[in-house]
Design a protein around this motif. Sequence first.
Motif, short mmCIF file in Angstrom:
data_model
loop_
_atom_site.label_atom_id
_atom_site.label_comp_id
_atom_site.label_asym_id
_atom_site.label_seq_id
_atom_site.Cartn_x
_atom_site.Cartn_y
_atom_site.Cartn_z
N GLY A 270 18.80 16.18 5.62
CA GLY A 270 18.71 15.98 4.26
C GLY A 270 17.76 16.61 3.45
O GLY A 270 17.83 16.32 2.35
N GLY A 271 16.65 17.18 4.03
CA GLY A 271 15.73 18.16 3.32
C GLY A 271 14.49 17.36 3.74
O GLY A 271 14.37 16.54 4.66
N VAL A 272 13.37 17.76 2.86
CA VAL A 272 12.09 17.19 3.15
C VAL A 272 11.94 15.77 2.41
O VAL A 272 12.45 15.51 1.43
N GLN A 273 11.49 14.81 3.53
CA GLN A 273 11.53 13.40 2.82
C GLN A 273 10.27 13.08 2.61
O GLN A 273 9.08 13.33 2.68
N VAL A 274 10.28 11.83 1.51
CA VAL A 274 8.93 11.14 1.10
C VAL A 274 9.09 9.55 1.72
O VAL A 274 10.28 9.21 1.82
N VAL A 275 8.09 8.99 1.92
CA VAL A 275 7.79 7.55 1.97
C VAL A 275 7.29 6.79 1.26
O VAL A 275 6.65 7.49 0.40
N THR A 276 7.21 5.39 1.18
CA THR A 276 6.57 4.95 0.09
C THR A 276 5.71 3.59 0.92
O THR A 276 5.80 3.41 2.07
N VAL A 277 4.73 3.26 0.03
CA VAL A 277 3.77 1.93 0.69
C VAL A 277 3.35 1.22 -0.71
O VAL A 277 3.64 1.69 -1.86
N GLU A 278 2.90 0.09 -0.34
CA GLU A 278 2.50 -0.82 -1.39
C GLU A 278 1.17 -1.39 -1.10
O GLU A 278 0.69 -1.57 -0.10
N ASP A 279 0.32 -1.18 -2.16
CA ASP A 279 -1.12 -1.37 -2.08
C ASP A 279 -1.40 -2.73 -2.19
O ASP A 279 -0.66 -3.70 -2.33
N SER A 280 -2.85 -3.07 -2.35
CA SER A 280 -3.13 -4.59 -2.47
C SER A 280 -2.85 -5.20 -3.57
O SER A 280 -2.82 -6.48 -3.80
N MET A 281 -2.70 -4.23 -4.67
CA MET A 281 -2.20 -5.04 -6.08
C MET A 281 -0.71 -4.66 -6.27
O MET A 281 -0.38 -4.74 -7.40
N SER A 282 0.22 -4.66 -5.46
CA SER A 282 1.72 -4.68 -5.49
C SER A 282 2.21 -3.30 -6.06
O SER A 282 3.38 -3.27 -6.74
N GLN A 283 1.28 -2.41 -6.03
CA GLN A 283 1.82 -1.09 -6.67
C GLN A 283 2.34 -0.29 -5.54
O GLN A 283 1.74 -0.13 -4.68
N VAL A 284 3.76 0.05 -5.89
CA VAL A 284 4.31 0.95 -4.82
C VAL A 284 4.60 2.32 -5.51
O VAL A 284 4.95 2.64 -6.49
N HIS A 285 4.23 3.36 -4.42
CA HIS A 285 4.26 4.83 -4.92
C HIS A 285 4.62 5.55 -3.53
O HIS A 285 4.71 5.20 -2.42
N ALA A 286 5.06 6.72 -3.81
CA ALA A 286 5.46 7.57 -2.75
C ALA A 286 4.30 8.61 -2.14
O ALA A 286 3.36 8.55 -2.79
N SER A 287 4.59 8.86 -0.93
CA SER A 287 3.66 9.79 -0.08
C SER A 287 4.57 10.87 0.40
O SER A 287 5.36 10.72 0.94
N ARG A 288 3.90 12.01 0.22
CA ARG A 288 4.61 13.29 0.55
C ARG A 288 3.69 14.07 1.51
O ARG A 288 2.72 14.50 1.12
N GLY A 289 3.90 14.35 2.72
CA GLY A 289 2.99 15.26 3.52
C GLY A 289 3.13 16.41 3.21
O GLY A 289 4.03 17.14 2.79
N LYS A 290 1.75 17.24 3.71
CA LYS A 290 1.57 18.49 3.05
C LYS A 290 1.46 19.43 4.29
O LYS A 290 1.63 20.70 4.21
N LEU A 291 1.21 18.95 5.68
CA LEU A 291 0.91 19.95 6.78
C LEU A 291 1.89 20.16 7.44
O LEU A 291 2.71 19.00 7.63
N GLU A 292 1.78 21.36 8.31
CA GLU A 292 2.84 21.33 9.33
C GLU A 292 2.78 20.42 10.37
O GLU A 292 1.66 20.01 10.55
N PRO A 293 3.84 20.07 10.83
CA PRO A 293 3.48 18.98 12.11
C PRO A 293 2.46 19.53 13.42
O PRO A 293 2.95 20.78 13.67
N ALA A 294 2.01 18.63 14.12
CA ALA A 294 1.16 19.09 15.01
C ALA A 294 1.77 19.66 16.39
O ALA A 294 1.38 20.19 17.18
#
Length: 775
Positions: free
Chosen positions: A523-547
């Motif tokens: 479906g294309g380039v994907q993003v994932v999400t995380v939740e920090d210690s203060m209940s903030q949820v945000h996306a993370s997008r990889g930038k490097l070519e896979p190993a």
Amino acid sequence: MKPIEDPADDLRVTEPKTWAAGLPGVQHALGYSLSQTSPRRTALTLLNLNQAGGIDCPGCAWPENKKRHTNEYCENGAKHVNDEATSRRITAEFFAEHSVADLDAHSDMWLNQQGRLTEPMLKRAGATHYEPVGWDEALGLVAAELRGLDSPDEAMFYTSGRVSNEAAFLLQLFVRAYGTNNLPDCSNMCHESSGDALGATLGTGKGTVSLDDIHAADLIFVVGQNPGTNHPRMLSALEETKRNGGKIIAVNPLPEAGLIRFKNPQRPRGIVGRGTKIADQFLQIRPGGDLALFQLLNRLLLEAEDAAPGTVLDHDFLDQHAIGLDELRAHLAGLTWDEVFAATGLAREEIEQTLAMVLEARSVIVCWAMGLTQHKHGVPTIREIANFLLLRGNIGRPGAGVCPVRGHSNVQGDRTMGIWERPPDAFLDALGAEFGFEPPREHGVDSVAGVRAMREGRAKVFVGVGGNFVRAMSDSDVTEEALRSCRLTVQVSTKLNRSHTVCGETALILPTLSRSEVDRQAGGVQVVTVEDSMSQVHASRGKLEPASPHLLSEVAIISRLARRTLEPNPRIDWAGFEADYGRIRDHIARVVPGFDDFNAKIADGAGFRLPTPVADRVFRTPSGKAVLTCNELEWLRVPPGHLVLQTMRSHDQWNTVPYSGNDRYRGIHDARRVVMVNPEDLAELGLADRSLVDVVSVWTDGTERRAPGFRVVGYPAARGSAAAYYPEANVLVPLDSVADGSNTPTSKGVIVRLEPVPEPVPEPAGAVTDGTAVR
């Protein structure tokens, strides 16, 4: 790039630092990063780290500011992301050269430094080496083993906090559709005590404050925690507290450089000036004495209210939102100063000074980490902290509240997504309704119970998604025996670690993408999400070519394994989940409260904060109110000739992985098998500085554990205490030594004796220095 060899144990000691970060922090971050990968890749990771639309730092769970710097990372975050972005590669030739036994003889640091895993590897039953295996065969082998078990409860599925929300949600869906709640995770080993205590008192297992609250607080307690090493960006927030007129009290057995003074490399005074003094008061408490301290503070608050009615306690808040005040008052009446002195090692004037600062403060936050949670009485200690905040209404208003600071970047998100062996019925009801099946209701095993289950033959398959279970767990020898007794162990990993060398009869290593790498799916380039210690949820997008072109994402591995293992369910579209992670988030939005419009909320890169009912003074307890609790006073009674030891990280370490043999803030260099003891205690024990000892833990049931070959180092620790690094000292904590209520290993409350052992060879004369004063 040549991997770093096993470190020589060549202990050198310099004076402990009295400040953290500054220009040396920048130099060490860049130096380590450039030792792992190219300048171009280093710049690409660091300039995108913790940026909106960039890579969420996997190094810790501290939240980001709304206004972010160009360089929004700390020394340890830079090291961690580039340690995983290394240009080194582990190929099939490496595994052909090294047997499993050979790999197991190397150090944790050496294993990590070999580089990124590049293709699936299989150790067949009876084999001495791993060999390459295709993904279809690997996943088919796991699926066949799972389908062949007599019960789904004979398998357990472990996760660490590096797993994204999307992968965590899919994993728990797969495991529950398979038929078990055996979902232990790293929370069991660290913050489970926080969740148990806060759930009982406030109706939530999470913290209640935001970063704005940290900045606005009049007074912050930092208890059993070392931000300078474990989550250095917290120091920037504490610096802002000080700039706004707030004060900070550090409560810890060791003086830590970051809590003494912080030189912020983002500010001129952090480079050329003295930086910012962080702690206004340092209470050098004995390990485990925190319960006594907060009980006494609570009694003193009640006495101050009696002396000046209506001026100390927040009666409006207590009347409307809390129960248990009369019972608490009666309970604390029997507490004596002598008990507190014995438990804490503090002087009366120190405690009275703390009380004065509390009475002056209109808003108070208490932050803590494993220095509280990993004690036998960790749960009642945190309940007592809740009492302390509730008495003056320091819950649910600006600049006030509870702040358990998590270490893993998404350990809180994993639990939100359902990674828990004791799921609430409401979650299971929603999950079953969404996907058309009946989830199992019987509670599963946590990490400690999981080791028992493997050791006793009740669990035969171990699947680990991230982490290094064998080195994170207590009672190292018993944990290793348990893993080796499994028919199959599976590790989903980015790099080599001890959990690959301590393995079952058959073992698989399944290599996965790191968070910094581009995740391309159908479906294309994907993003994932995380939740920090203060209940903030945000996306993370990889930038490097896979190993490697042979890597799969965690989502892809879980989806493909589920398709191979489970009977088809038309309402669970595993192939669709792998192709488009947005579909996973659509389901999360319907199952997990607070995630409505999930995909839309992360679209701008800023993310969103989950609802925190306690912030609005809504308490989801049975009574609908916060609960003031009566906690029996406990502390560690230490026999003559013994000390209370705590395990901890070095500065140049991330969780179980040391990056070097150095702990420069504490002045320890080129060695890890050291035990730090107050010089006055060494004199009483008749031990010389740098002498060689075995560290032997002793337990009330007569159990002993031994960690051989440690060097004693005189260090300004609290009297009667000692400190050593984990995972080297994990062997000292028996599996059955756990916190009451939470089952968390008691790694911060280990009673030990130090047994001198003969020197293997004469010590070399003299010492080589690097220009720093050597003790």
